[in-house]
Design a protein around this motif. Structure first.
Motif, short mmCIF file in Angstrom:
data_model
loop_
_atom_site.label_atom_id
_atom_site.label_comp_id
_atom_site.label_asym_id
_atom_site.label_seq_id
_atom_site.Cartn_x
_atom_site.Cartn_y
_atom_site.Cartn_z
N LYS A 50 0.83 -1.21 0.00
CA LYS A 50 0.00 0.00 0.00
C LYS A 50 0.86 1.25 0.00
CE LYS A 50 -4.59 -0.82 1.89
NZ LYS A 50 -5.55 -0.39 2.95
N LEU A 51 1.90 1.24 0.82
CA LEU A 51 2.79 2.39 0.88
C LEU A 51 3.48 2.63 -0.45
CD1 LEU A 51 4.31 1.90 4.42
CD2 LEU A 51 3.40 4.06 3.58
N ALA A 95 -13.09 8.53 5.11
CA ALA A 95 -12.81 7.92 6.42
C ALA A 95 -11.86 6.74 6.26
CB ALA A 95 -14.11 7.48 7.09
N GLU A 96 -12.08 5.94 5.21
CA GLU A 96 -11.21 4.79 4.95
C GLU A 96 -9.79 5.26 4.62
OE1 GLU A 96 -10.94 0.85 2.04
OE2 GLU A 96 -12.72 2.13 2.02
N GLN A 97 -9.70 6.33 3.83
CA GLN A 97 -8.38 6.87 3.49
C GLN A 97 -7.66 7.38 4.73
OE1 GLN A 97 -8.24 9.67 0.25
NE2 GLN A 97 -9.78 8.57 -0.93
N ILE A 98 -8.41 8.01 5.63
CA ILE A 98 -7.81 8.52 6.87
C ILE A 98 -7.23 7.37 7.68
CG2 ILE A 98 -8.30 9.66 9.07
CD1 ILE A 98 -10.63 11.10 7.48
N ARG A 99 -8.02 6.31 7.84
CA ARG A 99 -7.55 5.15 8.61
C ARG A 99 -6.32 4.53 7.95
NH1 ARG A 99 -13.32 4.20 9.34
NH2 ARG A 99 -13.83 4.67 11.51
N SER A 138 5.75 -1.13 13.65
CA SER A 138 6.01 -2.48 13.17
C SER A 138 7.26 -2.55 12.30
CB SER A 138 4.80 -3.00 12.39
OG SER A 138 3.68 -3.08 13.25
N ALA A 139 7.49 -1.53 11.48
CA ALA A 139 8.69 -1.53 10.64
C ALA A 139 9.94 -1.57 11.50
CB ALA A 139 8.70 -0.29 9.74
N SER A 140 9.89 -0.89 12.65
CA SER A 140 11.04 -0.91 13.55
C SER A 140 11.24 -2.31 14.13
CB SER A 140 10.83 0.11 14.67
OG SER A 140 10.68 1.40 14.13
N ASP A 141 10.15 -3.00 14.45
CA ASP A 141 10.25 -4.37 14.96
C ASP A 141 10.92 -5.29 13.94
OD1 ASP A 141 9.11 -3.76 17.34
OD2 ASP A 141 7.13 -4.53 16.87
N ILE A 142 10.62 -5.08 12.67
CA ILE A 142 11.19 -5.92 11.62
C ILE A 142 12.70 -5.70 11.53
CG2 ILE A 142 11.28 -6.29 9.12
CD1 ILE A 142 8.30 -5.68 9.03
N ILE A 143 13.12 -4.45 11.64
CA ILE A 143 14.52 -4.11 11.44
C ILE A 143 15.39 -4.42 12.65
CG2 ILE A 143 16.09 -2.13 11.17
CD1 ILE A 143 14.13 -0.94 9.22
N MET A 180 -0.64 3.34 8.01
CA MET A 180 0.65 3.27 7.32
C MET A 180 1.70 4.13 8.01
SD MET A 180 -0.37 3.09 3.27
CE MET A 180 -1.47 4.48 3.30
N ARG A 181 1.27 5.31 8.45
CA ARG A 181 2.19 6.22 9.13
C ARG A 181 2.69 5.58 10.43
NH1 ARG A 181 -0.43 11.83 10.67
NH2 ARG A 181 -1.50 10.48 12.14
N TRP A 182 1.78 4.98 11.19
CA TRP A 182 2.16 4.35 12.44
C TRP A 182 3.00 3.11 12.18
CZ3 TRP A 182 3.27 5.32 17.05
CH2 TRP A 182 3.33 4.31 18.02
#
Length: 253
Positions: free
Chosen positions: A148-149, A191-195, A207-212, A200-202
């Motif tokens: 998605k990103l 509303a869906e775009q906001i979520r 989670s990206a930090s957990d992966i790395i 993605m921002r969070w």
């Protein structure tokens, strides 16, 4: 701060930048407030951590960003368990918006500068290869969010292959504020775009930090370290919850 662009494709550089950000003491990020009479974002998050984990508010403020993020992820898991609607999930998104706001307002800190300066194309490519074997609880969801990103940022990356992670955050921030556009007709779609934008921002922070990270932050370990209760997934469900609206976040309340 001047950074060598060649560093952005260096996986060690990316890992070190994430590690430095996660080690950042909250006291360095929590020194802002929009108005004197208003609570700081870290105060509101600390109150929720005390409420659900019974960790002293003062101890919360002595944590690192990585510890705070791990506990907020645990709150997110808890919200999904106890609630079938979106209110609890939106509450967590609001807390994550406070963290994002703290990072935005502290861009002068070297740890934040270096993290935001990572080449987003290299970063997403690196994460894409790590998702299946990730340390997080949701590797399939991680993969979906990376895709998605890549789609959301494809145009920006095509126009500027060296676009930084900080600039990518700015793009997602603008998408998260789409509900303020007065002429939008399809509220549900917005509303869906906001979520999506909040998720993605969070995800890029959490989670990206957990992966790395070689040794990701674990909520159970942090709760034990600060002499709190067991993880929420095994604790009794409280009778009441306090929700904060996303509009409160934008207004700084």
């Amino acid at each position: 701060m001047i950074l060598n662009i060649d560093q952005f494709s260096d996986l060690h550089f990316i890992k070190q930048a994430v590690r430095d950000l996660m080690k950042l003491p909250l006291v360095k990020l929590a020194s802002y407030s929009t108005q004197t009479s208003e609570k700081k974002g870290i105060d509101i998050i600390a109150e929720q951590i005390e409420k659900y984990f019974h960790i002293n508010i003062r101890d919360c403020k002595d944590m690192t960003l990585g510890e705070l993020v791990a506990l907020m992820d645990e709150l997110d898991t808890y919200a999904q368990i106890i609630s079938a609607d979106t209110d609890s999930e939106d509450e967590i998104r609001c807390y994550s918006a406070y963290v994002r706001k703290m990072l935005v307002l502290n861009r002068q800190l070297p740890e934040v500068q270096i993290y935001n300066a990572i080449n987003v194309k290299e970063y997403l490519g690196y994460l894409n290869t790590l998702c299946i074997g990730s340390n997080t609880r949701y590797p399939a969801n991680d993969k979906r969010l990376v895709v998605k990103l890549q789609m959301k940022l494809a145009k920006a990356i095509q126009q500027d292959p060296t676009i930084s992670l900080g600039s990518a955050f700015d793009i997602l921030d603008r998408k998260a504020c789409a509900f303020w556009i007065p002429w939008c007709n399809f509220i549900d779609n917005y509303a869906e775009q906001i979520r999506d934008a909040y998720d993605m921002r969070w995800w890029l922070i959490a989670s990206a930090s957990d992966i790395i990270l070689s040794y990701p932050y674990t909520a159970a370990d942090i709760i034990e370290r600060y002499k709190g209760d067991l993880p929420l997934t095994t604790a009794p469900i409280p009778d009441e919850q306090t929700a904060i609206s996303s509009q409160d976040i934008e207004k700084g309340h």
